[in-house]
Design an enzyme around this catalytic site. Structure first.
Site, PDB file in Angstrom:
ATOM      1  N   SER A   1       0.842  -1.202   0.000  1.00 30.33           N
ATOM      2  CA  SER A   1       0.000   0.000   0.000  1.00 30.33           C
ATOM      3  C   SER A   1       0.876   1.249   0.000  1.00 30.33           C
ATOM      4  CB  SER A   1      -0.887   0.012   1.243  1.00 30.33           C
ATOM      5  OG  SER A   1      -1.624  -1.180   1.293  1.00 30.33           O
TER       6      SER A   1
ATOM      7  N   SER B   1       1.947   5.137  -2.102  1.00 26.63           N
ATOM      8  CA  SER B   1       2.144   5.625  -3.469  1.00 26.63           C
ATOM      9  C   SER B   1       3.189   4.818  -4.248  1.00 26.63           C
ATOM     10  CB  SER B   1       2.521   7.111  -3.452  1.00 26.63           C
ATOM     11  OG  SER B   1       3.659   7.311  -2.649  1.00 26.63           O
TER      12      SER B   1
ATOM     13  N   ASP C   1       6.325  -4.042  -0.959  1.00 30.23           N
ATOM     14  CA  ASP C   1       5.645  -2.972  -0.235  1.00 30.23           C
ATOM     15  C   ASP C   1       6.592  -1.791  -0.043  1.00 30.23           C
ATOM     16  OD1 ASP C   1       3.676  -1.645   1.187  1.00 30.23           O
ATOM     17  OD2 ASP C   1       3.292  -3.302   2.577  1.00 30.23           O
ATOM     18  N   GLY C   2       6.020  -0.644   0.241  1.00 32.69           N
ATOM     19  CA  GLY C   2       6.806   0.547   0.554  1.00 32.69           C
ATOM     20  C   GLY C   2       7.109   0.604   2.045  1.00 32.69           C
ATOM     21  N   ALA C   3       7.711   1.702   2.476  1.00 32.47           N
ATOM     22  CA  ALA C   3       7.972   1.900   3.911  1.00 32.47           C
ATOM     23  C   ALA C   3       8.121   3.389   4.175  1.00 32.47           C
ATOM     24  CB  ALA C   3       9.230   1.160   4.338  1.00 32.47           C
TER      25      ALA C   3
ATOM     26  N   LYS D   1       6.319   1.337   9.207  1.00 33.95           N
ATOM     27  CA  LYS D   1       5.297   1.419   8.164  1.00 33.95           C
ATOM     28  C   LYS D   1       3.994   1.909   8.803  1.00 33.95           C
ATOM     29  CE  LYS D   1       4.751  -1.835   5.169  1.00 33.95           C
ATOM     30  NZ  LYS D   1       4.405  -0.771   4.195  1.00 33.95           N
TER      31      LYS D   1
ATOM     32  N   GLY E   1       0.140   5.069   5.692  1.00 32.77           N
ATOM     33  CA  GLY E   1      -1.189   5.037   5.061  1.00 32.77           C
ATOM     34  C   GLY E   1      -2.207   4.276   5.906  1.00 32.77           C
TER      35      GLY E   1
ATOM     36  N   GLU F   1      -0.729  -5.181   6.136  1.00 32.78           N
ATOM     37  CA  GLU F   1       0.614  -5.255   5.524  1.00 32.78           C
ATOM     38  C   GLU F   1       1.508  -6.226   6.302  1.00 32.78           C
ATOM     39  OE1 GLU F   1       1.135  -0.805   3.584  1.00 32.78           O
ATOM     40  OE2 GLU F   1       1.619  -1.077   5.673  1.00 32.78           O
TER      41      GLU F   1
ATOM     42  N   LYS G   1      13.631   7.752   2.462  1.00 34.97           N
ATOM     43  CA  LYS G   1      13.128   6.884   3.541  1.00 34.97           C
ATOM     44  C   LYS G   1      14.247   6.224   4.349  1.00 34.97           C
ATOM     45  CE  LYS G   1       8.942   7.600   2.038  1.00 34.97           C
ATOM     46  NZ  LYS G   1       8.083   6.554   1.544  1.00 34.97           N
TER      47      LYS G   1
HETATM   48  C1  5RP Z   1       1.072   2.325   4.230  1.00 36.79           C
HETATM   49  C2  5RP Z   1       2.532   2.147   4.212  1.00 36.79           C
HETATM   50  C3  5RP Z   1       3.269   2.667   3.013  1.00 36.79           C
HETATM   51  O1  5RP Z   1       3.948   1.617   2.419  1.00 36.79           O
HETATM   52  C4  5RP Z   1       4.215   3.744   3.470  1.00 36.79           C
HETATM   53  O2  5RP Z   1       3.458   4.755   4.106  1.00 36.79           O
HETATM   54  C5  5RP Z   1       5.010   4.333   2.295  1.00 36.79           C
HETATM   55  O3  5RP Z   1       4.134   5.018   1.438  1.00 36.79           O
HETATM   56  P1  5RP Z   1       4.672   5.843   0.186  1.00 36.79           P
HETATM   57  O4  5RP Z   1       5.204   4.854  -0.781  1.00 36.79           O
HETATM   58  O5  5RP Z   1       3.428   6.566  -0.309  1.00 36.79           O
HETATM   59  O6  5RP Z   1       5.703   6.798   0.669  1.00 36.79           O
HETATM   60  O7  5RP Z   1       3.147   1.626   5.101  1.00 36.79           O
HETATM   61  O8  5RP Z   1       0.527   1.921   5.465  1.00 36.79           O
END
Ligand code: 5RP
Length: 237
Positions: free
Chosen positions: A29, A31, A86-88, A99, A102, A108, A126
């Site tokens: 989840s 961007s 996944d992102g972080a 994390k 979002g 996640e 990050k």
């Molecule tokens: C959502 C998350 C996202 O992976 C984290 O916030 C990074 O988001 P982005 O890629 O928009 O910077 O943990 O719960």
């Protein structure tokens, strides 16, 4: 496209090269993960990837996958996921993460813990030396427990605020119908494993955004000499 989006796009493109046909893929989840999901859909449409099934980590990733015709299976019906991407919000040199920016960290973390491999995709903003120096730790709490949890966290030298929604009066409500406390500890987090367990032991807490010893690989997008590039740092420690 601004430079941060360029970094996110290039790392999303690179991550998809790790996906092979027949895999069950955890769809993160945020961007960066959303860009990755779009790349995955492109690769499925082009025929390079076949028989991919996705497992969504949030309402956001579920809706996106449905819109892009990525076949989905429910988290409850999978016992094992081949690769989660996944992102972080923060990544430290030992690949410990924060994390939940979002508010999706409960699902996640479930997806990450069922995955054989967790690949984290981030832009270089990050990367941090130490967690929680500036980014607050998200903690999902039952709605009628948030005050109690806040008091317990303050006894651990953490100051927290209830995450408020935009374009809606009142707090952010998670995909599970709960609330989020964003926590900054007075001296940051130097023992993520201990803090993860201590917070999850407070009655009323569902899950916090510390991902400890779950990450197998990190891919980082950065701009070098005006060109976006990707690299994979080695884990320290
Ligand atoms: C959502 C998350 C996202 O992976 C984290 O916030 C990074 O988001 P982005 O890629 O928009 O910077 O943990 O719960």
């Amino acid at each position: 496209m601004d430079s941060q989006t360029q970094m996110k796009q290039i790392v999303a493109d690179a991550a998809i090269k790790e996906v092979k046909s027949d895999m069950i893929v955890g769809l993160g989840s945020g961007s960066t993960a959303a860009l990755m999901i779009k790349c995955l859909a492109d690769e499925i449409r082009s025929g390079r990837l076949q028989n991919i099934r996705g497992v969504a980590t949030s309402f956001q990733s579920e809706v996106l996958a449905l819109e892009l015709d990525i076949p989905l299976i429910d988290l409850a019906s999978v016992s094992q996921i081949d690769l989660a991407i996944d992102g972080a919000d923060e990544v430290d040199p030992g690949f410990q993460l924060i994390k939940g920016g979002g508010a999706c960290h409960v699902r996640e973390k479930l997806v990450a813990s069922k995955a054989d491999q967790l690949l984290i995709v981030v832009d270089e903003t990050k990367l941090v030396q130490s967690l929680n120096q500036s980014f607050p730790l998200p903690v999902e709490v039952l709605p009628n427990a948030w005050k109690h949890v806040q008091q317990m966290i303050s006894k651990m030298n953490g100051s927290s605020s209830l995450r408020m929604a935009t374009k809606k009066a009142g707090p952010v409500v998670t995909d599970q119908g709960n609330l989020i406390l964003d926590v900054l500890f007075d001296y940051g987090i130097d023992d993520p494993k201990d803090i993860e367990m201590s917070i999850n032991n407070i009655p009323g807490v569902l899950e916090n955004g510390l991902f400890v010893d779950l990450t197998d690989k990190v891919m980082v997008g950065k701009i070098q000499d005006n060109v976006p590039i990707v690299y994979s740092p080695s884990k320290v420690g």
